[in-house]
Write an enzyme that holds these catalytic residues in place. Structure first.
Site, mmCIF file in Angstrom:
data_model
loop_
_atom_site.group_PDB
_atom_site.id
_atom_site.type_symbol
_atom_site.label_atom_id
_atom_site.label_comp_id
_atom_site.label_asym_id
_atom_site.label_seq_id
_atom_site.Cartn_x
_atom_site.Cartn_y
_atom_site.Cartn_z
ATOM 1 N N GLU A 46 -35.254 87.706 106.571
ATOM 2 C CA GLU A 46 -36.257 86.763 105.627
ATOM 3 C C GLU A 46 -35.679 85.815 104.769
ATOM 4 O OE1 GLU A 46 -35.679 90.124 106.086
ATOM 5 O OE2 GLU A 46 -37.898 91.028 106.375
ATOM 6 N N HIS A 57 -39.698 101.212 99.369
ATOM 7 C CA HIS A 57 -40.799 100.437 99.867
ATOM 8 C C HIS A 57 -42.365 100.728 99.056
ATOM 9 C CE1 HIS A 57 -38.279 100.829 103.274
ATOM 10 N NE2 HIS A 57 -39.223 100.182 103.949
#
Ligand SMILES: Cc1ncc(C[n+]2csc(CCOP(=O)(O)OP(=O)(O)O)c2C)c(N)n1
Lengths: 324, 326
Positions: free
Chosen positions: A60, A129
């Site tokens: 990322e 998450h």
């Protein structure tokens, strides 16, 4: 008017923009061959090829930086984060490079980039998450932050973001991808910084955005049956913020409740509450209130997860208290 | 590399020497201005490393890109950025290269494809990969040169940037200016390898490692990597050993190293080396002295310009937070 899912609306927005401008490309994990972890980029690899729909390794920080570098020299990348949870390892690039580049270079290097992907809580995904980061990114000058609720807003705002010459944080709701709504057939753009009145009312304004509206709208419906008239304002655009829209509504209803999925401490709702007390103090008939995610990492257990989030019941209860 | 043989070679070295000398004098003037409180913030000098920046950048064409760190004065001058605008930036004036928004660590010049001074260690490596990515996307034939220190070779962004550049065969030349210290940390306490460039093996890309005290040698080696990148054969990881004669920044007295060590490295001062070579090739000392005088005058003028320039108007505070949509 076509009925599209939220994901289809996003796909249509990207596809139309990419057809028009060869400088736009989509990059991220699984966006190409897999067609997106949430299938938002379905069919796009077949249409645009590997040059413009680019699968990346799990890096990322690296591909956020690649997008920013490419934007420095005039490309217009769309960078997909599989979910915003993983943007945290790229946050240095988003804040220290994307948001500040135009300022540091005195306007020489604008960064026309969209960072987009799934965000928000829910789905029993537990602590790592399942969280909302609008407040984090809204904190940073140089970024724009959007969080659409409906398919047509998703379409109109994503197109605007792609055309904007600034870095945009476009937070889609993971639980809304399959939701359906009418999207007008022709092309349309929704300007940033314009909220939308999702429901007119006279006694209290609920200010909210993204999937929290899933609780707010039915709650408002039920309250209406009790004879309490609630106005619902969907911010859509967190930064820039539609200050006028918020104030106009509160000056009309004289009460404000902010419902957000993120945490309470230093959450974005606090900024909205500050705005209201400062600019509409004399109009208020009760203190500005907030309903947020509880001050805990997200639990996994179904009952605990549910109890930690805003809900219809919490909203109804709070509104009743405020109206009394 | 041996001494210049032909007249052309000598003149070439003379020009490189001139650029190195400009950096040296500019930096000395910055140090002085900093001590007088005219320059604020962090100020990382490049003194001792001049042959790396000048040699490497002289291997580039105008269309190529340069991405630099917070130690960017030398790279900027080697690329031909205006000394006046750079000094004015250090002074925080409206006439600065980024009108006082950046200071020492954030020089940018779009016209020269000078893509910034970046302050987060190693963060700029993936940006450089992105610029190289755009060149590949557009097939514009440009190469991106990215400088970083050996300290940056330990950060995630370095590894992610290298891997992405490698799998996409980007036209990128990565130059690790190994000055043996990351702030106060010597390399042997921070690096798992003795030679940063061997990490190229982990990405299956080309590598090179040279001493950075001879400016023409640096250029020769960088050229090889630049040409490789231009041919589409992907990135190179180069390590160029060098030494900074000053502390990490102006606020660092550099007590973590010995006088003897510093003296040893000063023997390899790239300016002295180039000067010796020029003299041996028959250049007159007084010619070199004259050149120095001209450079000193240029630097003085830039300090004077910076001094006399106005501060940016307060109305500029919010300017450039966002770009206009046109
Ligand atoms: C991510 C990050 N961590 C720490 C710092 C503080 N810092 C600035 S320069 C530096 C040393 C870096 O050394 P190196 O990469 O070898 O480059 P050099 O300064 O020697 O040119 C440190 C620790 C920073 N700017 N960014």
């Amino acid at each position: 008017m076509a009925v599209l899912t939220y994901r289809e609306a996003l796909n249509r927005a990207m596809t139309e923009e990419m057809e028009k401008d060869p400088n736009i490309f989509l990059m991220g994990e699984e966006v190409g061959h897999y067609e997106g972890a949430y299938k938002v980029s379905q069919g796009m690899l077949a249409k645009f090829g590997e040059r413009r729909i680019i699968d990346t390794p799990i890096s990322e920080n690296g591909f956020a930086g690649v997008g920013i570098g490419a934007a420095m020299v005039g490309l217009r990348p769309i960078i997909e984060f599989m979910t915003w949870n993983f943007s945290l390892v790229a946050i240095d690039q988003i804040i220290n490079s994307a948001a500040k580049m135009n300022y540091m270079s005195a306007g020489q290097f604008p960064i026309p980039i969209v960072f987009r992907g799934a965000g928000g809580a829910g789905g029993r995904l537990a602590a790592q998450h399942s969280q909302s980061f609008e407040s984090w990114y809204a904190h940073i000058p140089g970024l724009k932050v959007l969080a659409p609720y409906t398919p047509s807003d998703a379409y109109g705002l994503l197109k605007t973001s792609i055309r904007d010459n600034n870095p945009t944080i476009f937070i889609e709701s993971e639980v809304l991808y399959g939701s359906k709504g009418e999207v007008p057939d022709g092309e349309f753009l929704i300007p940033m910084g314009k909220s939308d009145i999702k429901r007119e009312g006279t006694q209290l304004t609920i200010i909210s955005w993204s999937r929290a509206l899933m609780y707010v709208l039915p709650a408002a419906e039920k309250l209406a049956k009790e004879g309490i008239s609630v106005e619902v304002l969907d911010l859509r655009s967190i930064r820039p913020l539609d200050e006028e829209g918020i104030l106009a509504s509160v000056r009309k209803t004289n009460r404000a409740l902010i419902v957000e999925e993120g945490w309470n401490v230093a959450g974005f709702g606090a900024q909205v509450a500050y705005l209201i007390q400062k600019e509409a103090f004399d109009y208020l008939d009760s203190p500005v209130e907030r309903i947020t995610q509880e001050d805990v990492p997200m639990p996994y257990a179904a009952n605990l997860e549910k109890s930690s989030l805003p809900s219809e019941d919490k909203i109804i209860k709070k509104v009743r208290e405020m109206i009394k | 590399m041996s001494q210049p043989k032909t007249k052309k070679e000598t003149e070439d070295l003379l020009e490189l020497y001139r650029q190195m000398l400009l950096i040296r004098r500019f930096e000395e003037a910055s140090a002085k201005a900093y001590s007088m409180g005219k320059i604020g913030g962090f100020c990382h000098l490049y003194i001792g490393q001049e042959a790396v920046g000048v040699g490497a950048i002289s291997a580039l064409e105008q269309k190529d890109y340069i991405v630099s760190t917070y130690r960017d004065h030398g790279h900027a001058l080697a690329r031909g950025l205006e000394p006046k605008a750079l000094m004015a930036e250090l002074f925080g004036k409206r006439t600065g290269i980024v009108s006082g928004n950046g200071g020492s660590m954030h020089f940018f010049d779009k016209k020269k494809n000078f893509m910034g001074g970046h302050g987060i260690v190693g963060g700029h490596i993936s940006l450089a990969a992105g610029i190289a990515y755009a060149s590949k996307y557009r097939e514009d034939g440009a190469v991106t040169l990215c400088f970083f220190g050996e300290g940056a070779a330990n950060i995630g962004s370095f590894h992610e940037g290298m891997n992405l550049a490698a799998i996409w065969k980007l036209p990128l030349v990565m130059i690790c200016e190994n000055n043996h210290y990351a702030m106060g940390t010597p390399e042997y306490r921070a690096l798992s390898v003795k030679d940063v460039s061997v990490r190229a093996a982990a990405y299956d890309i080309a590598r090179d490692h040279i001493e950075g005290d001879e400016v023409r040698k640096v250029r020769e080696h960088v050229k090889v990597a630049v040409e490789r990148a231009r041919r589409g054969e992907g990135p190179t990881l180069m390590e160029i050993s060098t030494y900074r004669f000053r502390g990490h920044s102006m606020s660092d007295p550099a007590k973590y190293r010995t006088k003897e060590e510093l003296e040893k490295y000063k023997q390899g001062d790239p300016l002295i080396k180039a000067e010796k070579d020029l003299l041996a090739a028959g250049w007159a000392q007084e010619e070199l002295t004259k050149m120095d005088e001209i450079i000193l005058k240029t630097v003085e003028e830039s300090v004077d310009f910076a001094e006399k320039s106005e501060e940016p108007p307060l109305g500029w505070l919010y300017k450039h937070v966002y770009a206009e949509n046109v």
